[in-house]
Design a protein around this motif. Structure first.
Motif, PDB file in Angstrom:
ATOM      1  N   VAL A 262       9.341  13.497   3.187  1.00 28.71           N
ATOM      2  CA  VAL A 262       8.773  12.312   2.420  1.00 28.71           C
ATOM      3  C   VAL A 262       7.739  13.004   1.214  1.00 28.71           C
ATOM      4  O   VAL A 262       6.941  13.351   1.507  1.00 28.71           O
ATOM      5  CB  VAL A 262       8.695  10.805   3.299  1.00 28.71           C
ATOM      6  CG1 VAL A 262       9.734  11.482   4.218  1.00 28.71           C
ATOM      7  CG2 VAL A 262       7.192  11.378   3.547  1.00 28.71           C
ATOM      8  N   GLN A 263       8.124  12.293  -0.213  1.00 23.15           N
ATOM      9  CA  GLN A 263       6.629  12.270  -0.996  1.00 23.15           C
ATOM     10  C   GLN A 263       5.263  10.951  -0.801  1.00 23.15           C
ATOM     11  O   GLN A 263       4.231  11.372  -0.933  1.00 23.15           O
ATOM     12  CB  GLN A 263       7.694  11.714  -2.049  1.00 23.15           C
ATOM     13  CG  GLN A 263       8.544  12.740  -2.459  1.00 23.15           C
ATOM     14  CD  GLN A 263       9.546  12.906  -3.321  1.00 23.15           C
ATOM     15  OE1 GLN A 263       9.391  11.505  -3.583  1.00 23.15           O
ATOM     16  NE2 GLN A 263      10.188  13.212  -4.613  1.00 23.15           N
TER      17      GLN A 263
ATOM     18  N   VAL B 175       0.813  -0.906  -0.147  1.00 17.55           N
ATOM     19  CA  VAL B 175       0.027   0.360  -0.505  1.00 17.55           C
ATOM     20  C   VAL B 175       0.676   1.578  -0.176  1.00 17.55           C
ATOM     21  O   VAL B 175       1.625   1.138   0.442  1.00 17.55           O
ATOM     22  CB  VAL B 175      -1.228   0.155   1.426  1.00 17.55           C
ATOM     23  CG1 VAL B 175      -1.456   1.189   0.893  1.00 17.55           C
ATOM     24  CG2 VAL B 175      -2.026  -1.532   1.778  1.00 17.55           C
ATOM     25  N   ILE B 176       0.734   2.428  -1.138  1.00 16.00           N
ATOM     26  CA  ILE B 176       1.135   3.485  -0.781  1.00 16.00           C
ATOM     27  C   ILE B 176       0.641   4.613  -0.508  1.00 16.00           C
ATOM     28  O   ILE B 176      -0.428   4.627  -0.988  1.00 16.00           O
ATOM     29  CB  ILE B 176       1.856   4.005  -2.220  1.00 16.00           C
ATOM     30  CG1 ILE B 176       2.997   2.076  -2.478  1.00 16.00           C
ATOM     31  CG2 ILE B 176       2.684   5.530  -2.387  1.00 16.00           C
ATOM     32  CD1 ILE B 176       3.100   2.361  -3.962  1.00 16.00           C
ATOM     33  N   LEU B 177       0.927   5.593   0.166  1.00 19.09           N
ATOM     34  CA  LEU B 177       0.059   6.336   1.210  1.00 19.09           C
ATOM     35  C   LEU B 177       1.144   8.195   0.341  1.00 19.09           C
ATOM     36  O   LEU B 177       1.821   7.471   0.925  1.00 19.09           O
ATOM     37  CB  LEU B 177       0.263   6.381   2.863  1.00 19.09           C
ATOM     38  CG  LEU B 177      -0.431   7.697   3.674  1.00 19.09           C
ATOM     39  CD1 LEU B 177      -1.165   6.703   4.537  1.00 19.09           C
ATOM     40  CD2 LEU B 177       0.800   8.073   3.879  1.00 19.09           C
ATOM     41  N   TYR B 178       0.082   8.496  -0.081  1.00 24.68           N
ATOM     42  CA  TYR B 178       0.316   9.876  -0.695  1.00 24.68           C
ATOM     43  C   TYR B 178      -0.677  11.051   0.346  1.00 24.68           C
ATOM     44  O   TYR B 178      -1.724  10.694   0.509  1.00 24.68           O
ATOM     45  CB  TYR B 178       0.485  10.147  -2.149  1.00 24.68           C
ATOM     46  CG  TYR B 178       0.471   9.248  -2.696  1.00 24.68           C
ATOM     47  CD1 TYR B 178       1.962   9.582  -3.530  1.00 24.68           C
ATOM     48  CD2 TYR B 178       0.220   8.325  -3.393  1.00 24.68           C
ATOM     49  CE1 TYR B 178       3.105   8.913  -3.713  1.00 24.68           C
ATOM     50  CE2 TYR B 178       0.752   7.288  -4.008  1.00 24.68           C
ATOM     51  CZ  TYR B 178       2.008   7.909  -4.588  1.00 24.68           C
ATOM     52  OH  TYR B 178       2.692   6.650  -5.127  1.00 24.68           O
ATOM     53  N   PRO B 179      -0.060  12.161   0.260  1.00 27.03           N
ATOM     54  CA  PRO B 179      -0.918  13.342   1.502  1.00 27.03           C
ATOM     55  C   PRO B 179      -1.884  13.798  -0.025  1.00 27.03           C
ATOM     56  O   PRO B 179      -1.386  13.942  -0.706  1.00 27.03           O
ATOM     57  CB  PRO B 179       0.449  14.164   1.644  1.00 27.03           C
ATOM     58  CG  PRO B 179       1.819  14.241   0.420  1.00 27.03           C
ATOM     59  CD  PRO B 179       1.628  12.991  -0.117  1.00 27.03           C
ATOM     60  N   ILE B 180      -2.104  14.233   0.946  1.00 29.82           N
ATOM     61  CA  ILE B 180      -3.736  15.322  -0.252  1.00 29.82           C
ATOM     62  C   ILE B 180      -2.946  16.556   0.212  1.00 29.82           C
ATOM     63  O   ILE B 180      -3.229  17.372  -0.668  1.00 29.82           O
ATOM     64  CB  ILE B 180      -5.176  14.638   0.465  1.00 29.82           C
ATOM     65  CG1 ILE B 180      -5.122  13.522  -0.540  1.00 29.82           C
ATOM     66  CG2 ILE B 180      -6.635  15.906  -0.256  1.00 29.82           C
ATOM     67  CD1 ILE B 180      -6.696  12.879  -0.115  1.00 29.82           C
ATOM     68  N   ASP B 181      -3.104  17.191   1.494  1.00 32.49           N
ATOM     69  CA  ASP B 181      -3.384  18.573   1.200  1.00 32.49           C
ATOM     70  C   ASP B 181      -2.197  19.618   2.012  1.00 32.49           C
ATOM     71  O   ASP B 181      -1.808  20.371   1.669  1.00 32.49           O
ATOM     72  CB  ASP B 181      -4.416  19.439   2.223  1.00 32.49           C
ATOM     73  CG  ASP B 181      -6.310  19.483   2.487  1.00 32.49           C
ATOM     74  OD1 ASP B 181      -6.017  18.973   1.295  1.00 32.49           O
ATOM     75  OD2 ASP B 181      -6.608  18.932   3.219  1.00 32.49           O
ATOM     76  N   GLN B 182      -2.136  18.611   2.719  1.00 36.53           N
ATOM     77  CA  GLN B 182       0.174  19.243   3.445  1.00 36.53           C
ATOM     78  C   GLN B 182       0.924  18.345   2.587  1.00 36.53           C
ATOM     79  O   GLN B 182       0.445  17.164   3.065  1.00 36.53           O
ATOM     80  CB  GLN B 182      -0.602  19.913   4.928  1.00 36.53           C
ATOM     81  CG  GLN B 182      -1.035  20.922   5.319  1.00 36.53           C
ATOM     82  CD  GLN B 182      -1.921  20.954   6.163  1.00 36.53           C
ATOM     83  OE1 GLN B 182      -1.005  19.928   6.899  1.00 36.53           O
ATOM     84  NE2 GLN B 182      -1.934  22.020   7.013  1.00 36.53           N
ATOM     85  N   PRO B 183       2.040  18.457   2.682  1.00 33.04           N
ATOM     86  CA  PRO B 183       3.056  17.681   2.703  1.00 33.04           C
ATOM     87  C   PRO B 183       3.395  16.902   4.211  1.00 33.04           C
ATOM     88  O   PRO B 183       3.024  17.455   5.036  1.00 33.04           O
ATOM     89  CB  PRO B 183       4.100  18.478   2.115  1.00 33.04           C
ATOM     90  CG  PRO B 183       4.690  19.712   2.561  1.00 33.04           C
ATOM     91  CD  PRO B 183       2.907  19.875   2.400  1.00 33.04           C
TER      92      PRO B 183
END
Length: 432
Positions: A239-240, A83-91
């Motif tokens: 982190v990205q 599973v790869i988690l990415y941010p939406i609003d803030q880094p």
């Protein structure tokens, strides 16, 4: 045709149970090669070879397809997060806290915050090539068994504290890198100046060389300490993405909502199934199509059994008539030809089963042998991703193939055997 002294066909047929020694004896004689029956014997031989090659080809192809899928799945899931988690609003500046919360979710193995980016890599003496930088923590890198368990040269000790990087074996080979050499990395996302953005160029010593066994990764991946990758890609204190590895990758969809809830902030997640769906779907389609195509080989061989038995019935019409006049029942005659045709199918299936298993067990040696004979690299890792040709024998699939081949062979014998049992003795002996 002769029977044991003092035993008539009627006695043998009536006193014996179905598929008795009497019926097996006659079927065995029909299977033996004689000069007068050369045409029938040739067809029986071709039927045997066809079924053997068909069964062997099915077992080999299905096992190789299973091996490819299993190896690719293991290596892809072993290096990339489930599973790869990415941010939406803030880094993701609070990645440490998020990682700890997600690690507490039941079923999560470990969590790996990451910074990654594409660069141009140059060696000390040779040309340049594209590479993918993956900035990770040392403890996370040690948890990546395909990387940490396949270090060919060097060590990961001190990875977090130094500026050394770990590179794939094929990338090191293409750039002429050896342990301790500097690899120069060039990123277009560099420093902003009055004259525009200048590329960032920095050299790093090679502290380890790994070999995952999947050429796509060995030829492109460079692992860098997370703190150094943050500086190199202008991602200070962030982190990205965060990659999550779970205990049961096939059940990752059920964990996805729990992981998003544990993050405690707006995020979106992508599973390995979403990312590789088209790839593995194509593998399954190819596997099913190959199964259908190769089944036709067995079907053609079964049709050869039909033609061979019809010729045998026509050739043995006088013998059948004599057996019938001596008291042999229609069922006994039918079983004789059932045994004759089924013996060809069963022996061909058994030979194909043995040949297929032997080929699968020694498939890598066979590949290397033919590569040496022809001077051509068969199943080049550059195109087939894997450094070795895998074969994974699935017992359930082997049983299915064997049962299908025997079933088709048996069905092919029914019509000729029925025709033999319906032969009129008077008509068969009229012109004898």
């Amino acid at each position: 045709m002769s029977l044991p002294e003092g035993v008539s066909a009627a006695d043998a047929s009536r006193s014996a149970r179905p598929f008795s020694r009497f019926e097996w004896m006659i079927a065995g004689r029909y299977l033996r090669s004689r000069r007068r029956d050369a045409g029938v014997s040739v067809i029986a031989g071709f039927s045997f070879v066809g079924i053997m090659l068909g069964v062997a080809a099915l077992i080999i192809v299905m096992s190789v397809m299973n091996g490819f899928r299993g190896e690719l799945l293991m290596r892809i899931l072993g290096v990339n997060g489930h599973v790869i988690l990415y941010p939406i609003d803030q880094p993701l500046t609070d990645y440490e806290q998020i990682a700890k919360r997600i690690e507490g979710v039941d079923g999560v193995q470990f969590v790996m915050p990451m910074v990654q980016g594409q660069v141009l890599a140059q060696g000390p003496n040779t040309g340049s090539t594209g590479a993918l930088i993956r900035g990770v923590r040392l403890n996370d890198l040690k948890m990546l068994a395909p990387v940490s368990g396949n270090i060919k040269l060097g060590t990961l000790e001190g990875f977090d504290t130094g500026e050394g990087v770990a590179v794939g074996s094929r990338l090191a080979s293409s750039l002429g890198l050896r342990l301790g050499d500097n690899i120069t990395l060039i990123s277009p996302d560099g420093d902003v100046t009055a004259f525009g953005t200048t590329p960032r160029v920095k050299a790093y010593p090679v502290s380890a060389i790994f070999e995952i066994g999947m050429s796509e990764y060995d030829a492109a991946y460079v692992y860098m300490p997370l703190s150094e990758a943050q500086l190199f890609f202008n991602q200070e204190d962030r982190v990205q993405s965060i990659e999550i590895f779970v205990d049961h990758p096939d059940q990752v969809a059920s964990l996805q909502p729990k992981i998003e809830a544990a993050a405690g902030r707006p995020v979106y997640t992508v599973t390995w199934q979403n990312q590789n769906e088209s790839f593995f779907s194509a593998l399954n389609v190819e596997r099913n199509v190959m199964f259908i195509i190769l089944t036709l080989i067995v079907l053609v061989a079964a049709l050869n059994i039909i033609s061979g038995l019809f010729m045998l019935v026509k050739d043995k019409g006088r013998d059948i008539a004599i057996l019938r006049t001596m008291g042999a029942t229609k069922g006994a005659v039918m079983r004789v030809f059932l045994i004759t045709g089924a013996s060809i199918g069963f022996s061909g299936t058994l030979a194909g089963f043995v040949l297929g298993l032997l080929f699968c067990i020694n498939i890598e040696n066979i590949r290397q042998f033919f590569s040496w004979i022809t001077g051509v690299v068969l199943f080049n890792p550059e195109f087939y991703f894997l450094s070795q040709l895998p074969a994974e024998v699935d017992p359930s699939e082997v049983i299915l193939v064997v049962a299908m081949a025997i079933g088709l062979s048996f069905l092919a014998t029914i019509l000729p055997s029925w025709r033999a049992s319906r032969l009129d003795p008077v008509e068969a002996l009229r012109y004898e």
